[in-house]
Scaffold this motif. Structure first.
Motif, PDB file in Angstrom:
ATOM      1  N   PHE A 425       0.831  -1.193   0.000  1.00  0.00           N
ATOM      2  CA  PHE A 425       0.000   0.000   0.000  1.00  0.00           C
ATOM      3  C   PHE A 425       0.876   1.257   0.000  1.00  0.00           C
ATOM      4  CE2 PHE A 425       0.849  -0.183   4.544  1.00  0.00           C
ATOM      5  CZ  PHE A 425       0.905   1.163   4.907  1.00  0.00           C
ATOM      6  N   ARG A 426       0.299   2.311  -0.526  1.00  0.00           N
ATOM      7  CA  ARG A 426       0.916   3.630  -0.520  1.00  0.00           C
ATOM      8  C   ARG A 426      -0.171   4.649  -0.195  1.00  0.00           C
ATOM      9  NH1 ARG A 426       2.788   0.818  -4.557  1.00  0.00           N
ATOM     10  NH2 ARG A 426       1.245   1.618  -6.042  1.00  0.00           N
ATOM     11  N   SER A 427       0.159   5.558   0.677  1.00  0.00           N
ATOM     12  CA  SER A 427      -0.809   6.562   1.103  1.00  0.00           C
ATOM     13  C   SER A 427      -0.139   7.928   1.087  1.00  0.00           C
ATOM     14  CB  SER A 427      -1.331   6.254   2.509  1.00  0.00           C
ATOM     15  OG  SER A 427      -2.147   7.304   2.989  1.00  0.00           O
ATOM     16  N   LEU A 428      -0.808   8.882   0.475  1.00  0.00           N
ATOM     17  CA  LEU A 428      -0.301  10.252   0.396  1.00  0.00           C
ATOM     18  C   LEU A 428      -1.416  11.197   0.821  1.00  0.00           C
ATOM     19  CD1 LEU A 428       2.141  12.011  -0.528  1.00  0.00           C
ATOM     20  CD2 LEU A 428       1.032  12.154  -2.760  1.00  0.00           C
ATOM     21  N   GLY A 429      -1.107  12.082   1.745  1.00  0.00           N
ATOM     22  CA  GLY A 429      -2.132  12.990   2.244  1.00  0.00           C
ATOM     23  C   GLY A 429      -1.589  14.380   2.489  1.00  0.00           C
ATOM     24  N   GLY A 430      -2.479  15.346   2.475  1.00  0.00           N
ATOM     25  CA  GLY A 430      -2.100  16.719   2.758  1.00  0.00           C
ATOM     26  C   GLY A 430      -3.293  17.509   3.253  1.00  0.00           C
ATOM     27  N   SER A 431      -3.018  18.544   4.025  1.00  0.00           N
ATOM     28  CA  SER A 431      -4.099  19.373   4.549  1.00  0.00           C
ATOM     29  C   SER A 431      -3.606  20.796   4.755  1.00  0.00           C
ATOM     30  CB  SER A 431      -4.633  18.809   5.875  1.00  0.00           C
ATOM     31  OG  SER A 431      -3.629  18.838   6.870  1.00  0.00           O
ATOM     32  N   VAL A 432      -4.550  21.718   4.671  1.00  0.00           N
ATOM     33  CA  VAL A 432      -4.292  23.129   4.952  1.00  0.00           C
ATOM     34  C   VAL A 432      -5.386  23.604   5.912  1.00  0.00           C
ATOM     35  CG1 VAL A 432      -4.056  25.451   4.012  1.00  0.00           C
ATOM     36  CG2 VAL A 432      -3.294  23.478   2.660  1.00  0.00           C
ATOM     37  N   LEU A 433      -4.978  24.222   7.018  1.00  0.00           N
ATOM     38  CA  LEU A 433      -5.910  24.688   8.045  1.00  0.00           C
ATOM     39  C   LEU A 433      -5.676  26.169   8.310  1.00  0.00           C
ATOM     40  CD1 LEU A 433      -7.950  24.299  10.438  1.00  0.00           C
ATOM     41  CD2 LEU A 433      -5.980  23.680  11.831  1.00  0.00           C
ATOM     42  N   PHE A 434      -6.748  26.933   8.316  1.00  0.00           N
ATOM     43  CA  PHE A 434      -6.678  28.351   8.664  1.00  0.00           C
ATOM     44  C   PHE A 434      -7.499  28.589   9.927  1.00  0.00           C
ATOM     45  CE2 PHE A 434      -8.709  32.566   8.532  1.00  0.00           C
ATOM     46  CZ  PHE A 434      -7.572  33.359   8.618  1.00  0.00           C
ATOM     47  N   GLN A 443     -14.300  33.933  20.419  1.00  0.00           N
ATOM     48  CA  GLN A 443     -14.835  33.945  19.064  1.00  0.00           C
ATOM     49  C   GLN A 443     -13.743  33.534  18.083  1.00  0.00           C
ATOM     50  OE1 GLN A 443     -16.226  37.775  17.735  1.00  0.00           O
ATOM     51  NE2 GLN A 443     -17.318  36.937  15.972  1.00  0.00           N
ATOM     52  N   GLU A 444     -14.014  32.541  17.276  1.00  0.00           N
ATOM     53  CA  GLU A 444     -12.994  32.061  16.346  1.00  0.00           C
ATOM     54  C   GLU A 444     -13.636  31.424  15.115  1.00  0.00           C
ATOM     55  OE1 GLU A 444     -10.928  29.197  18.862  1.00  0.00           O
ATOM     56  OE2 GLU A 444     -11.704  27.592  17.584  1.00  0.00           O
ATOM     57  N   LEU A 445     -12.851  31.384  14.041  1.00  0.00           N
ATOM     58  CA  LEU A 445     -13.271  30.788  12.776  1.00  0.00           C
ATOM     59  C   LEU A 445     -12.147  29.894  12.271  1.00  0.00           C
ATOM     60  CD1 LEU A 445     -15.185  30.666  10.244  1.00  0.00           C
ATOM     61  CD2 LEU A 445     -13.832  32.576   9.339  1.00  0.00           C
ATOM     62  N   THR A 446     -12.490  28.674  11.887  1.00  0.00           N
ATOM     63  CA  THR A 446     -11.508  27.762  11.301  1.00  0.00           C
ATOM     64  C   THR A 446     -12.042  27.245   9.969  1.00  0.00           C
ATOM     65  OG1 THR A 446     -12.423  25.815  12.429  1.00  0.00           O
ATOM     66  CG2 THR A 446     -10.662  27.023  13.552  1.00  0.00           C
ATOM     67  N   ALA A 447     -11.142  26.987   9.057  1.00  0.00           N
ATOM     68  CA  ALA A 447     -11.491  26.415   7.760  1.00  0.00           C
ATOM     69  C   ALA A 447     -10.335  25.533   7.317  1.00  0.00           C
ATOM     70  CB  ALA A 447     -11.748  27.512   6.733  1.00  0.00           C
ATOM     71  N   ASP A 448     -10.644  24.382   6.780  1.00  0.00           N
ATOM     72  CA  ASP A 448      -9.571  23.487   6.361  1.00  0.00           C
ATOM     73  C   ASP A 448     -10.014  22.629   5.182  1.00  0.00           C
ATOM     74  OD1 ASP A 448     -10.243  20.534   7.454  1.00  0.00           O
ATOM     75  OD2 ASP A 448     -10.954  21.996   8.895  1.00  0.00           O
ATOM     76  N   ILE A 449      -9.022  22.149   4.459  1.00  0.00           N
ATOM     77  CA  ILE A 449      -9.221  21.203   3.374  1.00  0.00           C
ATOM     78  C   ILE A 449      -8.179  20.107   3.520  1.00  0.00           C
ATOM     79  CG2 ILE A 449      -7.803  22.661   1.865  1.00  0.00           C
ATOM     80  CD1 ILE A 449      -9.323  21.459  -0.511  1.00  0.00           C
ATOM     81  N   SER A 450      -8.597  18.871   3.360  1.00  0.00           N
ATOM     82  CA  SER A 450      -7.669  17.745   3.447  1.00  0.00           C
ATOM     83  C   SER A 450      -7.917  16.807   2.274  1.00  0.00           C
ATOM     84  CB  SER A 450      -7.838  16.992   4.775  1.00  0.00           C
ATOM     85  OG  SER A 450      -9.142  16.464   4.904  1.00  0.00           O
ATOM     86  N   LEU A 451      -6.836  16.256   1.765  1.00  0.00           N
ATOM     87  CA  LEU A 451      -6.878  15.347   0.627  1.00  0.00           C
ATOM     88  C   LEU A 451      -6.003  14.145   0.934  1.00  0.00           C
ATOM     89  CD1 LEU A 451      -7.410  14.553  -2.368  1.00  0.00           C
ATOM     90  CD2 LEU A 451      -5.423  15.952  -2.971  1.00  0.00           C
ATOM     91  N   SER A 452      -6.531  12.948   0.725  1.00  0.00           N
ATOM     92  CA  SER A 452      -5.740  11.729   0.923  1.00  0.00           C
ATOM     93  C   SER A 452      -6.006  10.776  -0.239  1.00  0.00           C
ATOM     94  CB  SER A 452      -6.088  11.056   2.256  1.00  0.00           C
ATOM     95  OG  SER A 452      -7.436  10.632   2.278  1.00  0.00           O
TER      96      SER A 452
END
Length: 889
Positions: A425-434, A443-452
């Motif tokens: 198996f091979r697994s590749l992942g990445g994410s960006v979080l703001f 009070q806070e706001l978060t947004a993220d995208i993740s790809l695997s």
């Protein structure tokens, strides 16, 4: 055309004019020499020392807390005095700390923080005021030295004693009524809250050098079988990594990567509604944000020939916090199995007896890296990437003997099958979080995208010898599959009114899976392998879920409440390219409410009542209406008419915090499901095999009710002895009378888990973990185990698992001034972790058992290092910044 200086007098004149203009136009810089002189004078007076002890409200020392000392220092960039960290340290196990070689002029702020306690800030001083550049003293400042703590200042600047004893500094437990009523003792590995349990894996000696399977075996409420299938209260939970779904299985995650495990038994509307009757298990991976650098290295091996090596590093300076984690693991597993089955259909009726031996080996490596960019005081951007690769091989020898029932003939058929199975198996992942923090507190706001992206290749070879006839059969299966998972999520929190809070969020999850397989049978006449086409050779499916939620919560002096609603829209499409068959399931809108009410009886007792609604959607393999012939004894077929099952979950929780910080958690729960997806077996004549066969398929049963009570107790039996006990009493009832008249399966189950930790002399620690699980109705096999596909089953009305128990033991020795440790452990010391099942219907009776990897001895070494350094990559002009700030985590 450039300007050239051809005369050295010209050069000197220009240099002089430049210096004159620069200094005359920069009054702040004109003061810099004085500031530097002030810094130099302070540097020469680095003789101060603050020391003391950190304790809880009962006077017990608190170890591994972060101590930081802040004071005023000259900042070259702004050319002004700014607050900066002077020194830092992690407290000893008994709570002691000592900050040495400190500047003695000015006022300082001591900051203390540790998970589970309220942060503390304390003003401290040696009694010598900080003078402004130029020598003038601040207006109104006391000309005489003052005293803080029990230090003794004598006779001004000369002959003084600058050792200041700050005494016992008391931290109070951080009581957040709805979410975080947590008690954490000295170096404890278990934290209990009303809505979740937190288990510190990095403090679990028995999991060192293993995978997530080893780590989860010791977590209260959880059970992991020999295949790595995870259950929570006899149901299959969702597995998250850092709060997000994952395509990885538990044996592809190193235990050293995990900092803690969060078990959420009744998730609110904030979380994904999938999971049916189970909750969520969230694996929080290691990552540190301490100023300076810190990390660890690890290595070990076991008695089966397995080895592991790994390490992690975290570096933070200024606006960047970078982290790196790497791990390599190889292992060997050996096991035996047995199956005894009596078939009451066909002619003649038969008895099948199988015995087998299995040996598997493999290795995997993982690399995870990323960084946090603190763009400003209120904005943080995090980038993270990971890569994993592994190879596994399994060798099986299976002996099969088939006799006819109720007849005098014997040895009707006997065969030996050897198999070699390889997978990679091979697994590749990445994410960006703001993350954005508003000026308003909380009070806070978060947004993220993740790809695997996960890819699996497999090759299986089977060789069967029929001893009676002398015929040999050879088969080959090979293929590959790819899974792509994209998750988009945003969350917003806004405090309103007095102690109120609004939470809003949206999420999109998109999964795409395709599989390509090929099966070949050796043809003696053609002297070659010939492909045999199967309906599951090629398939692909897409699973899309869109969701949004809103929660309002409010706290009062004695009680609080939370009310939320989640809306999900899902679409499931599958395709068999070779047969051009397509399947779709659309659930355009489903609503999932949740509610929590918490009441604080007194300072020690709290109660909570919660309700949630959840869903379990049928998978691709549950839906495809074709027969799978992979296992001739267990043929399977999907049902395209399946409906999703919905579960109403109620839970009442009582928490008691004892005098010494120990904790009792009692939870009574009820889960009522409609249209429960149930496995069911029938017989039919199969023209392809030209005989009568048993087919396992899926139906929506009338209903299911599961209820029980769970006790979790963390108890300090003696000064150095801690026992964490988990007892779960559980009853389930499946009504499948709509499938077959009178078909009702009811089963009572009880589950006990004990974790005993003893601190011995000479910094030894002994840990004993034990588990017992009584007979239980078949629990769903989880996709978090080693296998995907058909293993993702559901409830069954026709069988149960046999009782099982095991004991693991480990001993740890701290070395190298407590920065290093050696751990020796043995799993399943009594060779008792044997998994057995009993299946029974009008067509057959089958009993199976398996034993894998008993009495494995593992030895591991780990070393921790680090330093709180505010200027790792800058040239230092003083020696005071970081001395005495080495980490001891």
């Amino acid at each position: 055309m450039g300007f050239k200086v051809t005369d050295h007098k010209q050069f000197l004149l220009l240099s002089f004019l430049f210096i004159l203009i620069f200094y005359s136009g920069s009054p702040l810089i004109a003061q810099q020499p004085r500031a530097n002189q002030q810094a130099d004078r302070s540097s020469s007076m680095n003789i101060g020392r603050f020391y003391g002890k950190l304790v809880d409200e009962q006077g017990k020392g608190i170890g591994f807390a972060a101590i930081q000392l802040f004071g005023m220092k000259f900042d070259r960039e702004s050319r002004s005095m700014k607050e900066a960290m002077i020194s830092g340290q992690i407290t000893e196990e008994n709570g002691d700390f000592s900050l040495e070689q400190l500047p003695i002029m000015g006022d300082f702020t001591l900051k203390v923080s540790i998970l589970g306690y309220s942060n503390l800030e304390k003003k401290v001083t040696f009694g010598i005021p900080m003078r402004r550049p130029g020598g003038e003293q601040k207006e109104g400042q006391n000309q005489q030295p003052t005293q803080s703590g029990r230090g003794n200042w004598q006779g001004g600047m000369s002959g003084g004693n600058f050792d200041v004893d700050l005494g016992n500094i008391i931290l109070t437990v951080d009581p957040q009524m709805l979410d975080e009523i947590i008690v954490e003792g000295e170096a404890t590995n278990v934290q209990l809250a009303l809505d979740k349990k937190i288990f510190r894996v990095d403090k679990d000696a028995s999991a060192e050098g293993g995978t997530a399977i080893d780590a989860l075996r010791n977590v209260p409420s959880l059970s992991v079988d020999l295949d790595g299938n995870l259950t929570l209260r006899n149901a299959s939970p969702q597995v998250f990594i850092d709060g997000r779904p994952t395509t990885l299985t538990l044996d592809q995650i190193a235990s050293s990567e995990i900092e803690r495990v969060e078990v959420i038994t009744n998730p609110s509307a904030k979380y994904d509604a999938s999971g049916g009757q189970a909750g969520i298990v969230n694996l929080v991976l290691k990552r540190n944000k301490r100023i300076g650098y810190n990390g660890s290295i690890r290595a070990g091996g076991d008695s089966q020939g397995g080895v592991n090596i790994g390490g992690n590093l975290n570096v933070r300076e200024g606006k960047i916090n970078a982290f790196l984690n790497g791990f390599f693991n190889s292992h060997v597993r050996k096991g035996t199995n047995e199956t005894d089955r009596q078939n009451f259909f066909g002619n003649p009726r038969t008895n099948i007896f199988q015995t087998g031996d299995t040996e598997s080996g493999g290795s995997f490596a993982t690399l995870r890296a990323g960084f946090d960019w603190f763009m400003s005081n209120r904005n943080t951007l995090t980038f993270e990437g990971s890569f994993r690769r592994g190879m596994f091989d399994t060798d099986d020898v299976l002996n099969t003997k088939i006799d006819s029932l109720f007849q005098n003939t014997t040895n009707f058929s006997e065969s030996v099958r050897t198999s070699v199975r390889d997978r990679e198996f091979r697994s590749l992942g990445g994410s960006v979080l703001f993350k954005h923090l508003f000026p308003k507190k909380g009070q806070e706001l978060t947004a993220d995208i993740s790809l695997s992206r996960f890819k699996m290749d497999n090759f299986n070879e089977f060789d069967t010898r029929f001893l009676n006839s002398g015929i040999n059969s050879q088969e080959i299966q090979q293929g590959n599959g790819t899974t792509t998972f994209i998750t988009l999520q945003t969350d917003y929190v806004n405090p309103v009114g007095e102690n109120g809070k609004i939470e809003l969020g949206a999420r999109g999850a998109f999964r795409n899976y395709d599989n390509n397989n090929a099966s070949f049978v050796f043809n003696p006449q053609q002297d070659q392998f010939v492909r045999v086409f199967n309906f599951t050779d090629e398939y692909e499916f897409m699973d899309d879920v869109l969701a949004a939620y809103g929660i309002f919560s409010q706290e009062f002096k004695k009680w609080g409440y939370s009310a939320g609603i989640r809306v999900e829209s899902s679409r499931y499409t599958g395709e068999l390219p070779e047969s051009q068959s397509k399947f779709e399931n659309d659930f355009p809108l489903s609503i999932f409410p949740s509610g929590f009410i918490t009441y604080k009886l007194n300072d020690k007792d709290n109660i909570q009542l919660s309700y949630t609604r959840r869903i379990n959607r049928p998978s691709f393999f549950n839906l495809i209406p074709f027969t799978d012939f992979t296992d001739s004894l267990n043929l399977r077929r999907g049902n395209p008419d399946l409906l999703p099952e919905f579960t109403n979950s109620f839970e009442f929780t009582y928490q008691n915090i004892f005098e010494k910080g120990d904790n009792l958690l009692i939870s009574a729960y009820l889960k009522q499901a409609s249209d429960l997806i149930t496995t069911f077996q029938t017989t039919e004549f199969d023209p392809f095999l030209n005989r009568e066969v048993v087919i396992q398929s899926y139906q929506n049963s009338n209903s299911s009710v599961a209820y029980g009570v769970e006790f979790t107790l963390r108890n300090t039996l003696a000064k150095n002895v801690t026992l964490t006990s988990n007892l779960n009493l559980y009853n389930s009832r499946v009504d499948a009378s709509n499938i077959e008249e009178g078909l009702i399966n009811e089963q009572f189950t009880w589950f006990l888990k004990e974790n005993l930790s003893i601190n011995l002399p000479k910094v030894f620690t002994l840990q004993i973990n034990g588990e017992y699980k009584s007979r239980a109705a078949f629990s769903p096999a989880s996709q978090s185990g080693r296998f995907h596909g058909w293993m993702r089953s559901t409830n069954t009305a026709q069988g149960y698992t046999l009782p099982t128990w095991f004991v693991n033991v480990s001993i740890r020795k701290n070395i190298l001034k407590r920065k290093g440790s050696l751990t020796l452990s043995m799993s399943d010391i009594f060779r008792s972790r044997q998994r057995g099942t009993h299946s029974e219907s009008e067509f057959f009776v089958q009993d199976t058992w398996r034993l894998s990897n008993p009495q494995v001895v593992r030895l591991n070494f780990s070393y921790r290092f680090g330093k709180m350094d505010t200027s790792l990559f800058k040239r230092k002009n003083t020696k005071t910044s970081n001395e005495g700030a080495e980490l001891m985590n």
